[in-house]
Design a protein around this motif. Structure first.
Motif, short mmCIF file in Angstrom:
data_model
loop_
_atom_site.label_atom_id
_atom_site.label_comp_id
_atom_site.label_asym_id
_atom_site.label_seq_id
_atom_site.Cartn_x
_atom_site.Cartn_y
_atom_site.Cartn_z
N GLY A 7 40.14 28.59 93.70
CA GLY A 7 39.88 28.95 95.09
C GLY A 7 41.11 29.18 95.91
N VAL A 8 42.27 29.39 95.26
CA VAL A 8 43.53 29.56 96.00
C VAL A 8 43.63 31.00 96.49
N GLU A 9 43.27 31.21 97.74
CA GLU A 9 43.39 32.53 98.37
C GLU A 9 44.74 32.68 99.07
N ARG A 10 45.28 31.57 99.55
CA ARG A 10 46.58 31.59 100.21
C ARG A 10 47.35 30.34 99.80
N SER A 11 48.30 30.50 98.91
CA SER A 11 49.11 29.39 98.45
C SER A 11 50.22 29.09 99.45
N ALA A 12 51.11 28.20 99.09
CA ALA A 12 52.24 27.92 99.97
C ALA A 12 53.09 29.16 100.19
N LYS A 13 53.11 30.05 99.21
CA LYS A 13 53.85 31.31 99.35
C LYS A 13 53.00 32.41 99.96
N GLY A 14 51.78 32.06 100.36
CA GLY A 14 50.89 33.08 100.92
C GLY A 14 50.27 33.97 99.88
N ALA A 15 50.24 33.51 98.63
CA ALA A 15 49.76 34.34 97.52
C ALA A 15 48.35 33.93 97.11
N ARG A 16 47.70 34.85 96.43
CA ARG A 16 46.38 34.62 95.85
C ARG A 16 46.55 34.40 94.36
N TRP A 17 45.97 33.33 93.83
CA TRP A 17 46.11 33.02 92.41
C TRP A 17 44.96 33.63 91.63
N ILE A 18 45.31 34.35 90.57
CA ILE A 18 44.28 34.92 89.70
C ILE A 18 44.67 34.69 88.25
N GLY A 19 43.67 34.65 87.38
CA GLY A 19 43.94 34.55 85.95
C GLY A 19 44.29 35.91 85.39
N ARG A 20 45.28 35.94 84.51
CA ARG A 20 45.63 37.20 83.86
C ARG A 20 44.52 37.58 82.88
#
Length: 593
Positions: A7-20
């Motif tokens: 559910g990481v839409e905005r990480s500490a770097k403002g990034a969205r995490w997705i699986g490759r």
């Protein structure tokens, strides 16, 4: 849209995490046929490595992948012209670029020519006074110094005026930058990215092209009988330079590049190059050099001469056999690298302020008066990493801006810059898919920004009407207990890592951060991660103490999802595994209870 991991839409770097994305059936088949851990097999599948391709990927060899150099247009003409100069005792000069690819290419040609009895002149243009590529004044100086032949390496493909205006010298161009339909009228232009060249080798860095030219030259000199009474130069011993230049120029580490770098790192580990050994000593590299050391420790120091100090220091270091000279140049480059970091930090802070105060769109273009042209490329790369979009940084002096840009996969920045030059917006410019450089008048910057935005828009992935969000692609998830030395050693088999073969990045969910502290002089954060079942893993995040990632790690007993890469840490004969943290995200709500 792919669901965000954890559910990481905005990480500490403002990034969205997705699986490759990876084919699960292929991953299972790879694991079973080649006796690989399932996680490692999944990494291979995500990179499109098929069942039959895996052995060559895991063990790339030059015997299988090195082509006949003659497949490159003008290669035979280039080899014959250089061979004629060697056998006739004609003066030869090597004109290189001021980056690591240029320095390694220059050193490759220089070391080979010395081995066949020729002491060439070397010229690396000053970044500020001369700019990129050949210029008439420098070519005339080389001619006056006795050169009848000038070999340009990592430059020259679009230097029409300078090369065609040269009097009294022949020119051979060995390059890899994006070409135009027109080529300079010289003795030979060897470039795998010529528009009339058959595809297949376009990913080579200039040092790779130069190495192929040396293979062709060596063959030509052998046929001419030069080695009847003298030993042939050891071409394999030069592969450490090819590996260094290929890694630092951020070209895809696939196919032939993968074999060149893999074999070159083995040569580098033997410390046969006097200059590289001295540089490793001054940089306090005590373990076996790998792609990380080449790209992040040795490369920046070689670059420092062209950025802050004398442009030719890197090439001279890599070409010398004199231990005292190597130690002196290495120490000087190390000092220049410290100065470079200070200048870079100042420009980086100003560039970030500009980006944050504006709507950057699909491409970032920032500019500042007095920004040192020696660091604009590094800052562009940092902005690209931070914001996940193509980034260009311009430093102005007297109304003229010298700029460097770094791109993201899927966006051909070099082509965009060449198109802008052809449209009359630039004084000069060129590059390749992932990097470019240009010169622009200050009053044309707004037009250039609009042009690049239009040219690049559509090549980047963003939702209509929404700002671009950087993506963090993850190869899988790990529990702390699974992050073992054995797993890290197996992952090493998938290297060398770089562009086109990114280092596998994993997510460790719901880990507790303990014993976090700021270490070193660069604001690094070292910590220990504790998993839900009590497993512990050493970790470090670089240059982030004052950034959201570092601040999240430094919170007492923080509970986080952590993304990073596994590395082996060898110290005093001990081998441990360590996580290099790229990004973090807080654990929210009931999850954090």
């Amino acid at each position: 849209m792919t669901a965000a991991l954890f559910g990481v839409e905005r990480s500490a770097k403002g990034a969205r995490w997705i699986g490759r994305a990876a084919d699960d059936r292929l991953a299972l088949a790879l694991s079973q046929r080649h006796a690989l851990p399932e996680l490692v097999a999944r990494v291979l599948a995500a990179r499109g490595i098929g069942l039959d391709d895996a052995p060559a990927f895991l063990n790339p060899t030059l015997r299988a992948l090195l082509p006949d150099p003659s497949v490159l247009r003008d290669m035979d003409r280039a080899a014959e012209r250089i061979a004629r100069a060697v056998t006739a005792g004609e003066g030869i000069a090597v004109f290189g670029d001021y980056d690591v690819d240029g320095a390694t290419s220059t050193a490759l040609m220089t070391r080979y020519l010395r081995a066949v009895g020729v002491e060439p002149q070397i010229h690396i243009p000053d970044r500020i006074a001369e700019g990129y590529g050949p210029n008439g004044q420098a070519l005339e100086k080389l001619r006056a110094g006795g050169a009848g032949l000038v070999v340009t390496v990592d430059c020259g493909t679009t230097a029409f005026d300078a090369l065609e205006g040269a009097v009294g010298v022949d020119i051979v161009v060995l390059d890899h930058h994006t070409a135009e339909p027109r080529l300079p009228k010289v003795a030979a232009v060897v470039n795998p990215n010529r528009l009339d060249q058959d595809p297949g080798l376009g990913q080579l860095a200039a040092c790779g092209v130069t190495f192929l030219a040396l293979v062709a030259l060596n063959r030509t000199l052998r046929k001419a009988g030069l080695f009847a009474n003298r030993p042939e130069p050891d071409l394999m011993a030069l592969l450490d330079l090819v590996a260094l230049g290929t890694i630092c120029d951020v070209v895809p580490l696939t196919g032939l590049n993968r074999a060149l770098v893999g074999q070159g790192l083995k040569v580098m580990a033997q410390r046969r190059n006097t200059g590289l050994a001295a540089l490793a000593d001054v940089a306090r590299v005590t373990e076996t050099v790998d792609a990380y050391h080449a790209g992040y420790i040795l490369g920046p120091r070689i670059n420092a001469g062209g950025r802050i100090g004398r442009a030719d220091l890197g090439a001279r270091l890599l070409a010398t056999e004199d231990k005292a000279e190597a130690a002196r140049i290495a120490a000087l480059l190390d000092e220049h690298n410290v100065d470079r970091k200070t200048v870079e930090a100042e420009v980086m802070a100003a560039a970030i302020a500009q980006v944050e105060a504006s709507d950057a769109g699909p491409v970032i273009l920032v500019a500042g008066e007095g920004w040192h042209p020696g660091v604009v490329g590094i800052v562009a790369g940092r902005l690209r990493e931070r914001y996940g979009r193509p980034s260009c940084v311009v430093g102005f002096e007297g109304g003229i801006g010298k700029a460097s840009g770094r791109s993201v996969p899927g966006v051909d920045l070099g082509a965009a810059v060449i198109a802008a030059r052809q449209a009359g917006l630039l004084l000069s410019g060129g590059g390749h898919r992932m990097a470019a450089g240009f010169t622009v008048r200050q009053e044309r910057v707004a037009e250039l920004r609009a042009y690049l935005t239009e040219h690049i828009d559509g090549q980047v992935a963003a939702q209509p009407g929404e700002p671009m969000v950087p993506l963090v692609e993850l190869d899988g998830t790990l529990v702390v207990e699974a992050a073992t030395v054995e797993l890290a050693e197996t992952l090493c088999r998938l290297g060398p890592y770089g562009a086109g073969n990114p280092e596998p990045r994993f997510a460790l969910p719901r880990v507790r951060v303990v014993a976090a502290s700021v270490v070193g002089g660069g604001g690094h954060v070292a910590c220990t991660l504790v998993g839900p079942d009590g497993g512990r893993l050493r970790a470090i995040a670089f240059r982030c103490a004052d950034q959201p990632v570092g601040q999240a790690l430094l919170r007492r007993d923080a509970l986080l999802h952590v993304a990073g890469t596994l590395r082996l840490d060898r110290w005093n004969g001990n081998v441990r595994v360590q996580l290099f943290i790229d990004d973090v995200a807080p654990v929210w709500g009931a999850e954090s209870a």
